[in-house]
Scaffold this motif. Structure first.
Motif, PDB file in Angstrom:
ATOM      1  N   LEU A  56       0.881  -1.265   0.118  1.00 59.82           N
ATOM      2  CA  LEU A  56       0.137   0.142   0.019  1.00 59.82           C
ATOM      3  C   LEU A  56       1.000   1.192  -0.044  1.00 59.82           C
ATOM      4  O   LEU A  56       2.121   1.209   0.382  1.00 59.82           O
ATOM      5  N   LEU A  57       0.459   2.370  -0.446  1.00 62.53           N
ATOM      6  CA  LEU A  57       1.258   3.534  -0.532  1.00 62.53           C
ATOM      7  C   LEU A  57       0.288   4.621   0.354  1.00 62.53           C
ATOM      8  O   LEU A  57      -0.537   5.246   0.420  1.00 62.53           O
ATOM      9  N   PRO A  58       1.208   4.983   1.584  1.00 57.39           N
ATOM     10  CA  PRO A  58       0.850   5.958   2.676  1.00 57.39           C
ATOM     11  C   PRO A  58       1.234   7.433   1.753  1.00 57.39           C
ATOM     12  O   PRO A  58       2.080   7.332   1.134  1.00 57.39           O
ATOM     13  N   VAL A  59       0.592   8.488   2.242  1.00 56.13           N
ATOM     14  CA  VAL A  59       0.859   9.803   1.759  1.00 56.13           C
ATOM     15  C   VAL A  59       1.504   9.904   0.540  1.00 56.13           C
ATOM     16  O   VAL A  59       2.375  10.050   0.037  1.00 56.13           O
ATOM     17  N   PRO A  60       0.539   9.671  -0.578  1.00 53.15           N
ATOM     18  CA  PRO A  60       0.892   9.739  -2.040  1.00 53.15           C
ATOM     19  C   PRO A  60       1.284  11.299  -2.254  1.00 53.15           C
ATOM     20  O   PRO A  60       1.710  11.348  -3.546  1.00 53.15           O
ATOM     21  N   GLY A  71       7.754  16.722 -14.648  1.00 51.23           N
ATOM     22  CA  GLY A  71       7.149  16.321 -15.879  1.00 51.23           C
ATOM     23  C   GLY A  71       5.918  16.763 -16.311  1.00 51.23           C
ATOM     24  O   GLY A  71       5.290  17.335 -15.319  1.00 51.23           O
ATOM     25  N   LYS A  72       5.531  16.912 -17.216  1.00 57.36           N
ATOM     26  CA  LYS A  72       4.121  17.409 -17.641  1.00 57.36           C
ATOM     27  C   LYS A  72       2.848  16.496 -16.979  1.00 57.36           C
ATOM     28  O   LYS A  72       1.790  16.917 -16.719  1.00 57.36           O
ATOM     29  N   ARG A  73       3.311  14.966 -16.855  1.00 57.76           N
ATOM     30  CA  ARG A  73       2.146  14.152 -16.650  1.00 57.76           C
ATOM     31  C   ARG A  73       2.139  13.898 -15.277  1.00 57.76           C
ATOM     32  O   ARG A  73       3.140  13.498 -14.463  1.00 57.76           O
ATOM     33  N   PRO A  74       0.955  14.334 -14.472  1.00 58.88           N
ATOM     34  CA  PRO A  74       0.803  14.158 -12.999  1.00 58.88           C
ATOM     35  C   PRO A  74       0.785  12.732 -12.588  1.00 58.88           C
ATOM     36  O   PRO A  74       0.695  11.697 -13.534  1.00 58.88           O
ATOM     37  N   GLU A  80      -2.944   4.294 -11.609  1.00 57.93           N
ATOM     38  CA  GLU A  80      -4.187   4.629 -11.062  1.00 57.93           C
ATOM     39  C   GLU A  80      -4.264   4.314  -9.444  1.00 57.93           C
ATOM     40  O   GLU A  80      -4.007   3.348  -9.015  1.00 57.93           O
ATOM     41  N   LEU A  81      -4.592   5.444  -9.087  1.00 54.37           N
ATOM     42  CA  LEU A  81      -4.634   5.315  -7.277  1.00 54.37           C
ATOM     43  C   LEU A  81      -6.079   5.012  -7.026  1.00 54.37           C
ATOM     44  O   LEU A  81      -6.940   5.553  -7.423  1.00 54.37           O
ATOM     45  N   VAL A  82      -6.127   4.125  -6.105  1.00 50.96           N
ATOM     46  CA  VAL A  82      -7.282   3.840  -5.451  1.00 50.96           C
ATOM     47  C   VAL A  82      -7.338   4.252  -3.863  1.00 50.96           C
ATOM     48  O   VAL A  82      -6.298   3.274  -3.358  1.00 50.96           O
ATOM     49  N   GLN A  83      -7.998   4.847  -3.391  1.00 49.26           N
ATOM     50  CA  GLN A  83      -8.010   4.848  -1.554  1.00 49.26           C
ATOM     51  C   GLN A  83      -8.947   3.689  -1.292  1.00 49.26           C
ATOM     52  O   GLN A  83     -10.080   3.051  -1.815  1.00 49.26           O
ATOM     53  N   VAL A  84      -8.172   3.103  -0.682  1.00 47.21           N
ATOM     54  CA  VAL A  84      -8.812   1.763   0.010  1.00 47.21           C
ATOM     55  C   VAL A  84      -9.764   1.968   1.364  1.00 47.21           C
ATOM     56  O   VAL A  84      -9.470   2.771   2.126  1.00 47.21           O
ATOM     57  N   GLY A 223      -5.038   8.966   4.780  1.00 45.91           N
ATOM     58  CA  GLY A 223      -5.499   7.730   4.101  1.00 45.91           C
ATOM     59  C   GLY A 223      -4.543   6.642   3.551  1.00 45.91           C
ATOM     60  O   GLY A 223      -3.371   6.705   3.730  1.00 45.91           O
ATOM     61  N   THR A 224      -5.036   5.588   3.314  1.00 44.48           N
ATOM     62  CA  THR A 224      -4.452   4.412   2.665  1.00 44.48           C
ATOM     63  C   THR A 224      -4.765   4.226   1.097  1.00 44.48           C
ATOM     64  O   THR A 224      -5.770   4.363   0.592  1.00 44.48           O
ATOM     65  N   TRP A 225      -3.910   4.202   0.405  1.00 43.25           N
ATOM     66  CA  TRP A 225      -4.095   4.187  -0.907  1.00 43.25           C
ATOM     67  C   TRP A 225      -3.346   2.887  -1.576  1.00 43.25           C
ATOM     68  O   TRP A 225      -2.311   2.295  -1.132  1.00 43.25           O
ATOM     69  N   TYR A 226      -3.976   2.339  -2.675  1.00 50.26           N
ATOM     70  CA  TYR A 226      -3.354   1.165  -3.619  1.00 50.26           C
ATOM     71  C   TYR A 226      -3.257   1.708  -4.968  1.00 50.26           C
ATOM     72  O   TYR A 226      -3.947   2.657  -5.316  1.00 50.26           O
ATOM     73  N   VAL A 227      -2.284   1.209  -5.565  1.00 46.25           N
ATOM     74  CA  VAL A 227      -1.993   1.459  -6.779  1.00 46.25           C
ATOM     75  C   VAL A 227      -2.341   0.300  -7.825  1.00 46.25           C
ATOM     76  O   VAL A 227      -2.007  -0.989  -7.589  1.00 46.25           O
TER      77      VAL A 227
END
Length: 533
Positions: A56-60, A71-74, A80-84, A223-227
């Motif tokens: 999981l990805l904390p603090v995205p 770069g130009k692309r965020p 694709e980030l998904v909030q768990v 929050g907690t995030w998943y890629v």
């Protein structure tokens, strides 16, 4: 514009490489293995795919900032980030279960009251208020600024606030997580909830400073995030961003020595044999390859016919490796340590069991469930005692992502079990069986559905990262006399900097990204760099 050699292609090293390339430097990354990502790896078999590092990805926001600045692309256009939600399920030793909503204070408190009884939510909520105060006090010097010589302020001052004690008519200050649990939470299940955040990073809650309260607070606040596709997709996006910024990668290329002259780095020496092999086997820009050996793009190369090494000139060197490995590259202690922040080495590791299951993932299943140990004292004794080993009754984190990219079809499920173990621990079949037994408390039909399983041990982590015993660095924490701080990003050698989890501000995906930003600031702006604004 300078020539910069980056040693290692871990997340912190790549974060530094991308930022430095944007600043106009010519950057070459030397990676001893055949791929990028450090501990962020993937295992694939029979149509199943698993993250073997963080799940999981904390603090995205750390990586959002990186992609905006490079770069130009965020970030959201690259992965694709998904909030768990829920953030996590918990199965406690007494069988009590609770599911905690993601980034919802009111929801969390209500869920705790319902599952654990009236008052549990209130006590946890009051704890989070104090944890936020500790976060506000320590955040900037601990995470956003270089570690200056006055680091002792962080070491000596406990940011977690004192708590009024009604019966004694005075205040008292907890010095460890265990004291917070005993004095403020007063429930074995809340204690397990709190301490699981420390155990996840290999920290002993009995000795971890009260400032470790920021770890559950970060989950709560950000929050907690998943890629989607797994955290390995974040590493892929980082690698591709580096390529877009014209960073050159040399895979299967080991740096044998960092060369210095008059107290400052002048370049690196590479193994001639490994560099030639990497050049012969690889093509430009492909994972597991670089763009050939020799001088590369714009670098100056030479050779030492006596030593059989290739020399590549560099104005700066960024090392994303563990302290022991860095010492070996310079022939002595490089990290600022003995008279400053202790160059803390070692730490806990991870045992990971990958499960390929028949049958669809049930609707409403939590992405992450923590199955708490039925023997807390026994677990802590095995993890941190005189005779370390895999606990007989471990805390097991069960990851069950809802992600079609990880399974051959909708009638299968990919599950990852993670257990904290001592670094260097040898893992037996009996240990794995005990992990499966514990996981059945959250996944009761596990063995009936099991097609096969794969095991990843501390030895596998050591092979991937080069860290002795497969140790996984914990985030830096304030107080505790500085023993949980990490050495500064600058070193005793001019032009040599350290990035990644073994340097300030410590381990974990967000902290690795922060280290890349700090190293970039120190190289681009010099010693006057004050950190992000």
């Amino acid at each position: 514009m300078g020539r910069i050699a980056v040693i290692g292609a871990g997340m912190g090293a790549m974060a530094a490489a991308a930022r430095l390339a944007v600043a106009g430097h010519r950057v070459v990354v030397y990676e001893r293995t055949d791929t990028y990502g450090g501990a962020v790896r993937r295992f694939e078999r029979d149509g199943f795919a698993f993250d073997t590092g963080p799940g999981l990805l904390p603090v995205p926001a750390v990586y959002r900032d990186l992609f905006v600045k490079t770069g130009k692309r965020p970030l959201e256009e690259c992965v694709e980030l998904v909030q768990v939600d829920p953030s996590a399920g918990h199965v406690f030793a007494d069988g009590t279960r609770v599911s905690l909503p993601n980034a919802s204070r009111a929801g969390v408190l209500a869920a705790l009251d319902e599952a654990l009884g009236d008052g549990a939510g209130t006590r946890w909520g009051e704890f989070l208020v104090r944890a936020r105060e500790a976060w506000d006090r320590a955040r900037r010097p601990l995470l956003e600024e270089p570690l200056w010589p006055n680091w002792t302020v962080l070491a000596e001052r406990e940011p977690y606030p004192s708590v009024a004690h009604k019966k004694l008519l005075r205040t008292r200050r907890a010095t460890t997580l265990a004291e917070i649990a005993a004095w403020e939470l007063r429930d074995t299940r809340l204690t397990a909830l709190l301490e699981s955040h420390a155990l996840a990073y290999g920290l002993d809650p009995r000795t971890a400073p009260a400032s470790a309260a920021v770890l559950p607070y970060m989950d709560h606040a950000f929050g907690t995030w998943y890629v989607r596709g797994g955290i390995r997709e974040l590493a892929r996006a980082m690698y591709e961003r580096c390529l877009e910024r014209r960073v050159e990668f040399r895979f299967a290329t080991a740096v044998e020595r960092i060369v210095e002259k008059d107290g400052r780095v002048v370049g690196v020496e590479l193994s001639r044999e490994r560099s030639a092999a990497a050049g012969a086997e690889s093509g430009p820009g492909a994972p597991g390859s670089g763009s050939g050996s020799g001088s590369g793009s714009g670098s100056d190369s030479g050779s030492d016919s006596d030593s059989g090494e290739l020399f590549e000139q560099a104005d700066f060197v960024v090392a994303g490796v563990a302290p022991d490995a860095l010492d070996g590259l310079v022939g002595g202690a490089a990290l600022r340590g003995a008279d400053e922040v202790p160059a803390r080495r070692g730490g806990a590791s991870r045992l990971t069991v990958l499960l390929a299951l028949r049958g669809a993932r049930p609707a409403g299943t939590a992405h992450r469930t923590v199955v708490h140990s039925a023997d807390r004292d026994g677990e802590l004794a095995r993890l941190f005692g005189e005779h370390p080993g895999v606990p007989a009754a471990p805390t097991v984190v069960v990851h069950r992502p809802d992600d079609p990219a990880l399974v051959p079809d909708a009638e299968h499920e990919a599950v990852t079990l993670t257990v904290t173990v001592p670094s260097g621990a040898e893992v037996s079949e009996e240990d794995v069986e005990r992990v499966l037994d514990a996981a059945e408390r959250a996944l009761p039909d596990l063995r009936d559905r099991l097609l096969w399983h794969e095991v990843r041990t501390p030895a596998d982590i050591a092979e991937a990262t080069g860290a002795a015993g497969g140790a996984v660095p914990a985030p830096a924490l304030a107080a505790a006399d500085g023993r949980l701080l990490r050495p500064s990003n600058s070193t005793r050698i001019g032009g040599l900097f350290a990035a990644g989890g073994w340097a300030h501000p410590g381990g974990g995906l967000p902290h690795a990204g922060m280290s890349g930003a700090l190293v970039t600031g120190l190289i681009v702006e010099g010693p006057e760099f004050q950190g992000s604004q």
